[in-house]
Design a protein around this motif. Structure first.
Motif, short mmCIF file in Angstrom:
data_model
loop_
_atom_site.label_atom_id
_atom_site.label_comp_id
_atom_site.label_asym_id
_atom_site.label_seq_id
_atom_site.Cartn_x
_atom_site.Cartn_y
_atom_site.Cartn_z
N HIS A 1 0.82 -1.20 0.00
CA HIS A 1 0.00 0.00 0.00
C HIS A 1 0.87 1.26 0.00
O HIS A 1 0.66 2.17 -0.80
CB HIS A 1 -0.95 0.00 1.21
N LEU A 2 1.82 1.29 0.90
CA LEU A 2 2.72 2.44 0.97
C LEU A 2 3.58 2.53 -0.29
O LEU A 2 3.85 3.62 -0.79
CB LEU A 2 3.60 2.37 2.21
N THR A 3 3.96 1.39 -0.85
CA THR A 3 4.73 1.38 -2.09
C THR A 3 3.94 2.04 -3.22
O THR A 3 4.48 2.86 -3.96
CB THR A 3 5.11 -0.06 -2.49
N ALA A 4 2.68 1.69 -3.36
CA ALA A 4 1.85 2.28 -4.42
C ALA A 4 1.70 3.78 -4.21
O ALA A 4 1.83 4.57 -5.16
CB ALA A 4 0.48 1.61 -4.45
N LEU A 5 1.46 4.19 -2.98
CA LEU A 5 1.31 5.61 -2.68
C LEU A 5 2.60 6.37 -2.97
O LEU A 5 2.59 7.43 -3.61
CB LEU A 5 0.90 5.80 -1.22
N LEU A 6 3.72 5.81 -2.55
CA LEU A 6 5.01 6.47 -2.77
C LEU A 6 5.39 6.47 -4.25
O LEU A 6 5.97 7.44 -4.73
CB LEU A 6 6.10 5.81 -1.94
N ALA A 7 5.06 5.41 -4.97
CA ALA A 7 5.37 5.36 -6.40
C ALA A 7 4.69 6.49 -7.15
O ALA A 7 5.29 7.15 -8.00
CB ALA A 7 4.95 4.01 -6.99
N ILE A 8 3.46 6.75 -6.81
CA ILE A 8 2.74 7.86 -7.46
C ILE A 8 3.29 9.19 -6.97
O ILE A 8 3.45 10.13 -7.76
CB ILE A 8 1.22 7.73 -7.20
N SER A 9 3.63 9.28 -5.70
CA SER A 9 4.20 10.52 -5.16
C SER A 9 5.55 10.85 -5.79
O SER A 9 5.88 12.01 -5.99
CB SER A 9 4.39 10.40 -3.65
N PHE A 10 6.33 9.81 -6.11
CA PHE A 10 7.65 10.03 -6.70
C PHE A 10 7.59 10.31 -8.20
O PHE A 10 8.60 10.58 -8.81
CB PHE A 10 8.56 8.84 -6.45
N GLY A 11 6.41 10.19 -8.79
CA GLY A 11 6.27 10.54 -10.21
C GLY A 11 5.76 9.45 -11.11
O GLY A 11 5.67 9.64 -12.32
N GLY A 12 5.43 8.29 -10.59
CA GLY A 12 4.89 7.22 -11.42
C GLY A 12 3.45 7.53 -11.81
O GLY A 12 2.71 8.14 -11.04
N THR A 13 3.06 7.14 -13.00
CA THR A 13 1.67 7.35 -13.43
C THR A 13 0.78 6.32 -12.74
O THR A 13 1.24 5.25 -12.32
CB THR A 13 1.52 7.20 -14.95
N ARG A 14 -0.49 6.63 -12.66
CA ARG A 14 -1.43 5.72 -12.01
C ARG A 14 -1.51 4.39 -12.75
O ARG A 14 -1.54 3.33 -12.14
CB ARG A 14 -2.81 6.36 -11.91
N THR A 15 -1.57 4.46 -14.08
CA THR A 15 -1.70 3.24 -14.88
C THR A 15 -0.48 2.34 -14.74
O THR A 15 -0.61 1.14 -14.48
CB THR A 15 -1.92 3.59 -16.37
N LYS A 16 0.71 2.90 -14.91
CA LYS A 16 1.93 2.09 -14.78
C LYS A 16 2.08 1.54 -13.38
O LYS A 16 2.49 0.39 -13.19
CB LYS A 16 3.16 2.92 -15.16
N THR A 17 1.77 2.36 -12.39
CA THR A 17 1.86 1.90 -11.00
C THR A 17 0.91 0.74 -10.77
O THR A 17 1.29 -0.26 -10.17
CB THR A 17 1.57 3.06 -10.03
N LEU A 18 -0.31 0.86 -11.26
CA LEU A 18 -1.30 -0.21 -11.07
C LEU A 18 -0.86 -1.50 -11.76
O LEU A 18 -0.92 -2.58 -11.18
CB LEU A 18 -2.67 0.23 -11.59
N VAL A 19 -0.38 -1.40 -12.99
CA VAL A 19 0.06 -2.59 -13.72
C VAL A 19 1.23 -3.25 -13.01
O VAL A 19 1.23 -4.47 -12.77
CB VAL A 19 0.43 -2.23 -15.19
N LEU A 20 2.24 -2.47 -12.65
CA LEU A 20 3.42 -3.04 -11.99
C LEU A 20 3.10 -3.58 -10.60
O LEU A 20 3.63 -4.61 -10.19
CB LEU A 20 4.55 -2.02 -11.95
#
Length: 162
Positions: A102-121
């Motif tokens: 959960h924190l990884t997904a939140l931080l990934a988006i906060s660091f600049g990852g797109t929602r779609t790429k973050t969700l897929v990965l």
């Protein structure tokens, strides 16, 4: 048995329990591995999807939250180091082990990852972690359980019953 699977689903959806803890515990507890892996994966994935969809609301809630600040900052530093070194794919696959999915997904988006790429990965990451940990728990536990021939594959490997 439905209640057992429902509880596994709910626990997998809770941050810091997630797939990493629930899958091995449930399998070692004697619940069939494949349903546990699938149900825990779906429970964890559901909350990751909700988190990504409502990331702005979650981010505002985290900013308002007080307490455990040092622990969160420490986890954020680890995640930021992974992000700097490996990017979004590295964070998505390594992060759940260190800071939780959960924190990884939140931080990934906060660091600049797109929602779609973050969700897929994150989907692939959670699936891989669930399968790896489920397999390890199943194979490791199975080798220790005494069967009619002795202690599972260890007995067969060493031919102790001859």
């Amino acid at each position: 048995m439905i209640w057992t699977y429902f509880i596994i689903f709910l626990l997998a959806a809770i941050p810091f329990f997630e797939v990493l803890l629930i899958v091995p515990v449930a399998i070692i507890g004697g619940i069939p591995a494949i349903p546990v892996i699938i149900i825990a994966f779906l429970g964890n994935l559901l909350t990751i999807i909700l988190l990504i969809v409502f990331v702005d609301s979650v981010r505002n809630w985290r900013k308002k939250k007080k307490g455990n600040k040092e622990k969160s900052e420490s986890k954020n530093k680890r995640a930021k180091n992974i992000w700097d070194k490996y990017g979004l794919p590295g964070l998505a696959f390594i992060g759940p082990f260190f800071v939780g999915s959960h924190l990884t997904a939140l931080l990934a988006i906060s660091f600049g990852g797109t929602r779609t790429k973050t969700l897929v990965l994150m989907t692939f990451s959670i699936a891989i972690w669930a399968i790896l940990l489920g397999s390890a728990a199943y194979l490791g536990f199975d080798s220790l359980v005494k069967d009619e021939e002795g202690f599972g594959f260890i007995t067969r490997l060493l031919d102790l019953n001859k």
